[in-house]
Design an enzyme around this catalytic site. Structure first.
Site, PDB file in Angstrom:
ATOM      1  N   SER A 158       0.876  -1.233  -0.011  1.00  0.00           N
ATOM      2  CA  SER A 158      -0.086   0.002   0.041  1.00  0.00           C
ATOM      3  C   SER A 158       0.803   1.296   0.148  1.00  0.00           C
ATOM      4  CB  SER A 158      -0.835   0.015   1.089  1.00  0.00           C
ATOM      5  OG  SER A 158      -1.640  -1.235   1.195  1.00  0.00           O
ATOM      6  N   ARG A 173       7.599   6.526  -3.985  1.00  0.00           N
ATOM      7  CA  ARG A 173       8.194   6.950  -2.809  1.00  0.00           C
ATOM      8  C   ARG A 173       7.590   6.292  -1.329  1.00  0.00           C
ATOM      9  NH1 ARG A 173       4.111  10.057  -4.338  1.00  0.00           N
ATOM     10  NH2 ARG A 173       5.528  10.873  -6.123  1.00  0.00           N
ATOM     11  N   ASP A 211      -3.741  -1.171  -1.598  1.00  0.00           N
ATOM     12  CA  ASP A 211      -5.114  -1.463  -0.906  1.00  0.00           C
ATOM     13  C   ASP A 211      -6.382  -0.980  -1.347  1.00  0.00           C
ATOM     14  OD1 ASP A 211      -4.053   1.084  -0.165  1.00  0.00           O
ATOM     15  OD2 ASP A 211      -3.991   0.689   2.016  1.00  0.00           O
TER      16      ASP A 211
END
Ligand code: BGC
Length: 501
Positions: A158, A173, A211
Site C-alpha cells: 500500500s 516514494r 489496498d
C-alpha cells in the site's frame, strides 16, 4: 447505575459559559483556521477533478494516477486457492483464501505477524527477509508435510508504485512514515521473490495490489453498484475503474479504449504544490518534520497517522503562546514528544460521553501527566472536533471529485481503514460534506441511501488481493497478457489451480 452519564455525546451548548475570554479568542481562532466552508469544499473538489485528469496524461501532475493492470470486476464465478499478503504499518497479515464454486463465497484462514517498528527505517534486505520468513512460517504451519505446487499470491503493497505490469511495481516514494533505504525507484518484486527463492517458499507473485484497488474489487464482489474503493486509515487514498481511452499515458500501448483499468489515484499527493488546500502553520510543521517533506500534502491533513500530531502541535503552541497559556506551570515533557498522540487518542476525546469531560481529564492526567481545568477541557474537545471534522470534509472532496470526473450522480464507495471504521462521526461528517459539494436536497447527506454513499468495505487486502490474483490468472488463461510480465510462469500456477480443483 447511578452516576453514569448519558451514552450519546451530549450537546456542548452552554458549556462554554465558564471559559475565560482569552481561551474563547483562541477557540474562535482555531475555528477559523480549521473550518472548511461549503464554498471552499467546492473549489477544492473542482481543482481535484482537474488534477485527477492531469495525472492521467503523459506529462502527469502531482497525483500519480497509477494504472494497476487490474482490468475487470469480479463476476462471482472466480474459484481457486490464493495467498494474500498485506504489508500494513503495524501488522503483516497472511491469508489463504479459497474462492468457492458458490457465487461470491469463500473460505479464509489467516495469521498476523507483528511488523517490528525498526523495520520501517531499516534496510531493504531486512524488510524482504522478514516478510519471506513470515510467509514461510505460514506455509509450514498450514501445509505441514504437503507436496505443494506454487501458490499464486496477491501482495497488497500500500504505497505508490508505478506498474508497467501487474506483477511488477517501482516504488515511487515511501509514505506513512516508512523510510527504508534502497527501495524507492526500484521494482519491489525481484528482491521479494529472491527472498522467497532463498528460502525455497513455493509462492508465485501474481499481482501486486494497492489496498484501495483491493478494497474496490472486494467490495464489488458483493455489490455491483461499487465504483470507488477508499482507505481512510494511517494513510489515505482511493481507486476507481477508468476506461483505457481516458488514460492518455497508456495510448502508446494501443489497447482497446473501452477496456476497464483500475486506477490507484494516490490522491494523498493532491495539492503538493499548495494551490488550494487551507494549510495551517501546524500542517506546515508536520510536513517539514516528516521523512518526506513536500510529499503527500492532502494525506498529511487527513490521515490517521497525522491527526493526533496536528492536535498535539496546536496544544503545545497554545501552551507557549503569549496571549493564552494553557496548562500553565505544568511539565509538558510527554506532550512535547512528536507523535506521542495517535488518532485513537483524538477519537477518545471526541467520544467522551460526560458533560464534565472527565474521561478526557483522566486521559490527560494518566497519559501525559497534565492536569486540565474545565475551560482547557472545553478547548481540547472543540479542537478535536475541528481536526476530525476537517479530515472528514476534505476526504469528501476526493470522493466528490472522482464522481464529478466520471459523471456519476450515483455511486457506492467502499471504505476501509481505522479512521473510517473507528473515528467518531467521520462517516456522518463526510456525508454532510458530500451533500454540500454535490448540492443534494436538504433531506440527503445523512449517509444512508444518499446518491453517493460511502459504505464499509469488504476485506480488500485479503479477499480483494485474492480476487485480483484470480482475475489475473483468468486473463492469462484467455491469452490477454497486456500488463502481465510473466504470463508463462503464471500459466503453470493456474494449471496447478485447475489440478487442485
Ligand atoms: C499510500 C497509498 C495507500 C494509502 C492507504 C498512502 O500513504 O501512498 O498507496 O493506499 O496510504 O493505505
Amino acid at each position: 447505575m447511578v452516576g453514569l452519564g448519558p451514552k450519546k455525546p451530549p450537546s456542548r451548548k452552554g458549556s462554554m459559559a465558564d471559559v475565560p475570554q482569552d481561551l474563547i479568542t483562541q477557540i474562535n481562532r482555531l475555528e477559523e483556521l480549521f473550518t472548511v466552508p461549503a464554498k471552499k469544499l467546492k473549489a477544492i473538489s473542482d481543482h481535484f477533478v482537474d488534477e485527477l485528469t492531469k495525472g492521467l496524461t503523459v506529462e502527469g501532475g502531482s497525483i500519480p494516477m497509477n494504472p494497476t493492470w487490474c482490468m475487470a470486476f469480479p463476476d462471482g464465478n472466480e474459484t481457486g486457492t490464493f495467498l494474500a499478503l498485506d504489508m500494513g504499518g503495524t501488522n503483516l497479515r497472511v491469508c489463504e483464501i479459497t474462492l468457492l464454486e458458490e457465487k461470491g463465497e469463500f473460505d479464509i484462514i489467516q495469521s498476523k505477524y507483528k511488523m517490528p517498528e525498526e523495520l520501517k527505517t531499516g534496510t531493504s534486505e531486512e524488510l524482504w527477509g522478514y516478510i519471506a520468513d513470515c510467509l514461510q512460517q505460514f506455509i509450514e504451519y498450514h501445509h505441514q508435510e504437503e507436496e505443494l505446487d506454487e501458490l499464486p499470491l496477491g501482495f497488497t503493497f500500500s504505497y505508490p508504485a508505478t506498474q508497467d505490469y501487474i506483477d511488477h511495481g517501482v516504488l515511487q516514494r515511501w509514505t506513512k512514515g516508512f523510510d527504508i533505504e534502497g527501495v524507492e525507484g526500484n521494482d519491489v518484486v525481484p528482491p521479494f521473490e529472491a527472498a522467497l527463492a532463498e528460502r525455497g517458499v513455493p509462492i508465485r507473485l501474481t499481482a501486486l495490489v494497492n489496498d484501495t484497488t483491493g478494497t474496490l474489487i472486494a467490495s464489488a464482489y458483493t455489490d455491483t453498484e461499487m465504483k470507488i474503493g477508499c482507505i481512510f486509515g494511517t494513510g489515505c487514498n482511493a481507486a476507481y475503474m477508468e476506461n483505457v481511452g481516458s488514460i492518455p499515458k497508456l495510448a502508446h500501448m494501443n489497447l482497446d479504449p473501452e477496456l476497464p483499468m483500475a486506477i490507484n489515484c494516490e490522491w494523498g499527493a493532491f495539492d503538493n504544490e499548495h494551490q488550494i488546500l487551507p494549510r495551517t502553520t501546524y500542517d506546515i510543521i508536520i510536513d517539514k518534520e516528516s521523512p518526506r517533506p513536500g510529499q503527500q500534502s492532502f494525506e498529511k491533513m487527513i490521515a490517521g497517522l497525522y491527526l493526533g500530531e496536528i492536535f498535539r502541535l496546536v496544544l503545545v503552541d497554545l501552551h507557549e503562546s503569549l496571549e493564552c497559556k494553557i496548562f500553565e506551570g505544568q511539565d509538558l515533557g510527554k506532550l512535547k514528544k512528536p507523535y506521542s498522540l495517535d488518532a485513537g487518542f483524538l477519537s477518545a476525546v471526541e467520544e467522551d460521553p460526560f458533560e464534565n469531560l472527565s474521561e478526557t481529564e483522566d486521559m490527560f492526567r494518566n497519559k501525559l501527566g497534565i492536569v486540565c481545568n474545565k475551560p482547557e477541557l472545553e478547548l481540547i474537545r472543540r479542537l478535536a472536533e475541528l481536526i476530525g471534522t476537517r479530515a472528514a470534509r476534505l476526504s469528501a472532496c476526493g470522493v466528490a471529485a472522482i464522481c464529478k470526473k466520471k459523471g456519476w450522480d450515483k455511486a457506492h464507495v467502499g471504505a476501509d481503514g481505522s479512521v473510517f471504521n473507528k473515528y467518531p462521526h467521520f462517516k456522518q461528517r463526510g456525508a454532510q460534506a458530500l451533500k454540500e459539494i454535490l448540492d443534494w436536497p436538504a433531506h440527503k447527506g445523512k449517509g444512508k441511501n444518499d446518491p453517493v454513499e460511502i459504505l464499509p468495505a469488504e476485506d480488500g487486502s485479503g479477499v480483494g488481493a485474492a480476487l485480483i490474483a484470480a482475475l489475473t490468472l483468468k486473463r492469462v488463461q484467455q491469452g490477454q497478457n497486456a500488463g502481465i510480465r510473466n504470463p508463462d510462469s503464471m500459466l503453470k500456477c493456474s494449471a496447478a489451480q485447475k489440478k487442485a480443483k
